[in-house]
Design a protein around this motif. Structure first.
Motif, PDB file in Angstrom:
ATOM      1  N   GLN A  95      20.422  28.729  -3.384  1.00 13.52           N
ATOM      2  CA  GLN A  95      19.164  29.305  -2.887  1.00 13.52           C
ATOM      3  C   GLN A  95      18.347  29.785  -4.077  1.00 13.52           C
ATOM      4  OE1 GLN A  95      19.380  32.102   0.402  1.00 13.52           O
ATOM      5  NE2 GLN A  95      17.279  32.799   0.020  1.00 13.52           N
ATOM      6  N   LEU A  96      17.118  29.320  -4.188  1.00 14.27           N
ATOM      7  CA  LEU A  96      16.216  29.760  -5.247  1.00 14.27           C
ATOM      8  C   LEU A  96      15.009  30.400  -4.566  1.00 14.27           C
ATOM      9  CD1 LEU A  96      16.513  26.578  -7.468  1.00 14.27           C
ATOM     10  CD2 LEU A  96      17.460  28.812  -7.997  1.00 14.27           C
ATOM     11  N   GLU A  97      14.848  31.678  -4.766  1.00 18.62           N
ATOM     12  CA  GLU A  97      13.889  32.464  -3.965  1.00 18.62           C
ATOM     13  C   GLU A  97      14.208  32.171  -2.505  1.00 18.62           C
ATOM     14  OE1 GLU A  97       9.883  32.322  -5.435  1.00 18.62           O
ATOM     15  OE2 GLU A  97      10.554  32.996  -7.400  1.00 18.62           O
ATOM     16  N   HIS A  98      13.236  31.646  -1.720  1.00 18.12           N
ATOM     17  CA  HIS A  98      13.581  31.351  -0.321  1.00 18.12           C
ATOM     18  C   HIS A  98      13.635  29.853  -0.057  1.00 18.12           C
ATOM     19  CE1 HIS A  98      12.685  35.604  -0.126  1.00 18.12           C
ATOM     20  NE2 HIS A  98      13.391  35.623   0.991  1.00 18.12           N
ATOM     21  N   SER A  99      13.784  29.095  -1.133  1.00 20.47           N
ATOM     22  CA  SER A  99      13.968  27.649  -0.996  1.00 20.47           C
ATOM     23  C   SER A  99      15.451  27.320  -1.105  1.00 20.47           C
ATOM     24  CB  SER A  99      13.198  26.918  -2.095  1.00 20.47           C
ATOM     25  OG  SER A  99      11.818  27.044  -1.883  1.00 20.47           O
ATOM     26  N   LEU A 100      15.852  26.234  -0.448  1.00 23.61           N
ATOM     27  CA  LEU A 100      17.277  25.901  -0.389  1.00 23.61           C
ATOM     28  C   LEU A 100      17.535  24.481  -0.853  1.00 23.61           C
ATOM     29  CD1 LEU A 100      17.735  27.302   3.199  1.00 23.61           C
ATOM     30  CD2 LEU A 100      18.852  28.283   1.194  1.00 23.61           C
ATOM     31  N   LEU A 101      18.604  24.338  -1.648  1.00 24.83           N
ATOM     32  CA  LEU A 101      19.028  23.000  -2.072  1.00 24.83           C
ATOM     33  C   LEU A 101      20.467  22.796  -1.600  1.00 24.83           C
ATOM     34  CD1 LEU A 101      18.582  20.392  -3.776  1.00 24.83           C
ATOM     35  CD2 LEU A 101      19.560  21.629  -5.711  1.00 24.83           C
ATOM     36  N   PHE A 102      20.694  21.728  -0.856  1.00 21.97           N
ATOM     37  CA  PHE A 102      22.024  21.398  -0.346  1.00 21.97           C
ATOM     38  C   PHE A 102      22.504  20.131  -1.045  1.00 21.97           C
ATOM     39  CE2 PHE A 102      19.744  23.621   2.963  1.00 21.97           C
ATOM     40  CZ  PHE A 102      20.685  24.468   3.540  1.00 21.97           C
ATOM     41  N   PHE A 182      19.610  17.682   0.115  1.00 13.26           N
ATOM     42  CA  PHE A 182      18.565  18.097   1.061  1.00 13.26           C
ATOM     43  C   PHE A 182      17.893  19.308   0.437  1.00 13.26           C
ATOM     44  CE2 PHE A 182      21.798  16.012   3.563  1.00 13.26           C
ATOM     45  CZ  PHE A 182      21.063  15.208   4.429  1.00 13.26           C
ATOM     46  N   SER A 183      16.585  19.324   0.463  1.00 12.24           N
ATOM     47  CA  SER A 183      15.889  20.439  -0.155  1.00 12.24           C
ATOM     48  C   SER A 183      14.796  20.931   0.770  1.00 12.24           C
ATOM     49  CB  SER A 183      15.290  19.949  -1.475  1.00 12.24           C
ATOM     50  OG  SER A 183      14.513  20.978  -2.017  1.00 12.24           O
ATOM     51  N   PHE A 184      14.818  22.238   1.048  1.00 11.48           N
ATOM     52  CA  PHE A 184      13.812  22.805   1.953  1.00 11.48           C
ATOM     53  C   PHE A 184      13.022  23.887   1.221  1.00 11.48           C
ATOM     54  CE2 PHE A 184      17.358  21.791   5.167  1.00 11.48           C
ATOM     55  CZ  PHE A 184      16.903  20.479   5.303  1.00 11.48           C
ATOM     56  N   GLY A 185      11.750  23.616   0.969  1.00 13.52           N
ATOM     57  CA  GLY A 185      10.914  24.548   0.216  1.00 13.52           C
ATOM     58  C   GLY A 185      10.356  25.659   1.092  1.00 13.52           C
ATOM     59  N   HIS A 186       9.991  26.771   0.451  1.00 11.44           N
ATOM     60  CA  HIS A 186       9.484  27.918   1.217  1.00 11.44           C
ATOM     61  C   HIS A 186       7.984  28.156   1.000  1.00 11.44           C
ATOM     62  CE1 HIS A 186      10.009  29.879  -2.706  1.00 11.44           C
ATOM     63  NE2 HIS A 186       9.120  30.750  -2.285  1.00 11.44           N
ATOM     64  N   ASP A 187       7.345  27.360   0.142  1.00 12.80           N
ATOM     65  CA  ASP A 187       5.911  27.619  -0.082  1.00 12.80           C
ATOM     66  C   ASP A 187       5.137  26.343  -0.403  1.00 12.80           C
ATOM     67  OD1 ASP A 187       6.953  27.158  -2.574  1.00 12.80           O
ATOM     68  OD2 ASP A 187       6.005  28.879  -3.546  1.00 12.80           O
ATOM     69  N   GLU A 188       5.484  25.259   0.300  1.00 10.25           N
ATOM     70  CA  GLU A 188       4.802  23.980   0.061  1.00 10.25           C
ATOM     71  C   GLU A 188       3.299  24.115   0.293  1.00 10.25           C
ATOM     72  OE1 GLU A 188       2.859  20.217   0.871  1.00 10.25           O
ATOM     73  OE2 GLU A 188       3.110  21.816   2.321  1.00 10.25           O
ATOM     74  N   GLU A 189       2.942  24.909   1.305  1.00  5.55           N
ATOM     75  CA  GLU A 189       1.530  24.998   1.693  1.00  5.55           C
ATOM     76  C   GLU A 189       0.679  25.738   0.668  1.00  5.55           C
ATOM     77  OE1 GLU A 189       0.494  23.227   3.938  1.00  5.55           O
ATOM     78  OE2 GLU A 189       2.017  22.933   5.477  1.00  5.55           O
TER      79      GLU A 189
END
Ligand SMILES: [Zn+2]
Length: 485
Positions: A95-102, A182-189
């Motif tokens: 977890q990096l800040e509120h983004s996640l890498l699996f 799998f990577s889910f970002g928290h501030d793409e927008e």
């Protein structure tokens, strides 16, 4: 003499027409059987309820970091761990800040990994539009065979869809050969600092991806005139962006004695010149590949034109330029957005300014666009300032394994789909991940109709339930194929 001339023109016309008709006749596709996929029995009800639940977290991102509702992000991350335990157990998680890498370790570590990405932040509801929503935008309502709310298309369906698909494979004891991230970002927008952090982490670990797939265009029907099949524009590139300031100068003074030309009229003239002379655009490279393929499925009239671009190129280009969305695909667009003049009604401005936002086609650069603008409007009275920008992305290959796997997976689920390379008009997190990938694709395997578009960043965002389920099944196929080959 005249008769001879008339006859020879008639012969030339006849030859031209025969060539054009012959080219139209071969500008088509041979009917081929679709690839049958195995039955993918995902728990549909559960997937629908999970997307609905994910929408209830108000994970809104803001330019101002202070305004982030981090509690909502933390709750979303906890909810995902509790809802998808198999997914979380099978993976190494960072977890990096509120983004996640699996990381889902593959059995053959000599193979380059692949990456699937999405983002769990959403844009806010435009103030004043709340009551235009048919359903509360953060309730995740399920009605009329749709799931409603902010993120239903952009991009919680992507994030939830990927976790559903991977969970299905894990439960089937599937083991990837190629490592899958799998990577889910928290501030793409708001710029994608999370995706940038993850990309830096992958770089640090020396990871070079075979290919990556992130959000982008959708499977669609009804966007291209006369095409009744599903079309999948799989985006292989992303436009860049540049902000330029046009500064018109004149003598100031009292508005009671204006000179013939004021800073404002000089600015207005400059803007009109830019509108009359947009950056050149035409069907070539990527755009040509896209329309060449789609047009094979169009009615005779369109096929006749597209099959004979050597004859009708000019007509086609101007025809395509008249539709804003297609115009945006074939050229760098010019959009004046912010204007400034005097501070007081009776004071002549010594400077009038316009900010112009350009979206860069891959054939242009921030430098070539600035040069174009200087050439068109630059003068002693008009200065052109480059404020900043970002180049368009590289163009990924549509003759590469990743592209082929995405398009064959679509066929397994949707039946006949016209897969074509597309150009992403907006920005996405992929511009970060593409730095560590051989090829990058921007595409969501959910199907939409033109009316769905207004929901993205707008009002009444929602996803059709069948489309959501079909998208998950497509992800299953893409992950399975992509990690096995
Ligand atoms: Zn998005």
């Amino acid at each position: 003499m005249l008769k001879k001339l008339f006859l020879s023109s008639l012969v030339i016309l006849f030859i031209l027409l025969s060539i054009a008709l012959y080219r139209t006749a071969i500008h088509t596709v041979s009917v081929k059987g679709t690839i049958a996929g195995e039955v993918i029995a995902i728990d549909e009800l559960r997937a629908i309820q999970n997307l609905s639940a994910s929408i209830r977290f108000k994970t809104i991102s803001y330019q101002d970091k202070e305004k982030f509702p981090f509690e909502e992000f933390n709750n979303f991350i906890k909810w995902a761990a509790a809802t998808y335990p198999e997914f979380h157990q099978a993976m190494e998680i960072v977890q990096l800040e509120h983004s996640l890498l699996f990381k889902w370790q593959g059995s053959d570590s000599t193979l380059a990994p692949i990456l699937f990405e999405g983002h769990h932040d959403v844009v806010p509801i435009i103030p004043g539009t709340e009551n235009l929503w048919q359903e509360n935008p953060f309730a995740g309502a399920i009605s009329n065979n749709r799931i409603w709310g902010r993120g239903a298309l952009d991009d919680k369906s992507g994030v939830v869809g990927l976790m559903e698909a991977a969970t299905y494979l894990i439960k089937k004891n599937f083991k990837p050969k190629r490592t899958v991230y799998f990577s889910f970002g928290h501030d793409e927008e708001v710029g994608g600092s999370g995706a940038a952090l993850i990309t830096a982490k992958l770089k640090e670990e020396g990871v070079q991806l075979h290919w990556s797939l992130g959000e982008g265009s959708f499977v669609n029907k009804g966007f291209f005139p006369g095409v009744d099949k599903f079309v999948a524009p799989i985006n292989v590139a992303e436009k860049g962006s540049a902000n330029l300031m046009i500064v018109a100068k004149a003598k100031g003074g009292h508005s009671s004695t204006p000179p013939q030309r004021t800073a404002v009229t000089i600015l207005a003239e400059a803007l009109v010149k830019l509108e009359k002379e947009p950056l050149p655009g035409s069907l070539e490279g990527l755009s040509a590949a896209m329309f060449n393929e789609v047009s094979k499925h169009m009615p005779f009239g369109y096929r006749f034109l597209f099959a004979n671009r050597w004859l009708f190129g000019g007509v086609l280009d101007s025809q395509l330029s008249s539709t804003p969305i297609i115009n945006a695909m074939i050229r760098t667009t010019t959009a004046p957005t912010m204007l400034n003049g005097s501070v007081k009604s009776n004071v002549l401005p010594i400077e009038a300014t316009a900010l112009i936002n350009f979206r860069l086609h891959p054939r242009d650069t921030t430098e070539s666009v600035t040069d174009h603008v200087r050439r068109v409007v630059g003068s002693n009275d008009v200065e052109v300032r480059f404020l900043g920008g970002r180049e368009a992305s590289e163009i990924s290959s549509w003759d590469s394994p990743g592209f082929k796997i995405i398009s064959s997976s679509l066929e397994k689920v949707y039946g006949q789909v016209v897969s074509v390379p597309g150009l992403m008009i907006a920005a996405s997190d992929t511009r970060h991940y593409s730095q560590v990938a051989d090829n990058s694709f921007r595409f969501n395997p959910f199907s939409i109709v033109p009316e769905d578009m207004t929901g993205i960043h707008g009002t009444n965002e929602s996803i059709d339930i069948d489309s959501f389920i079909a998208g998950i099944k497509t992800y299953v196929e893409i992950i399975r194929e992509g990690s096995s080959n």
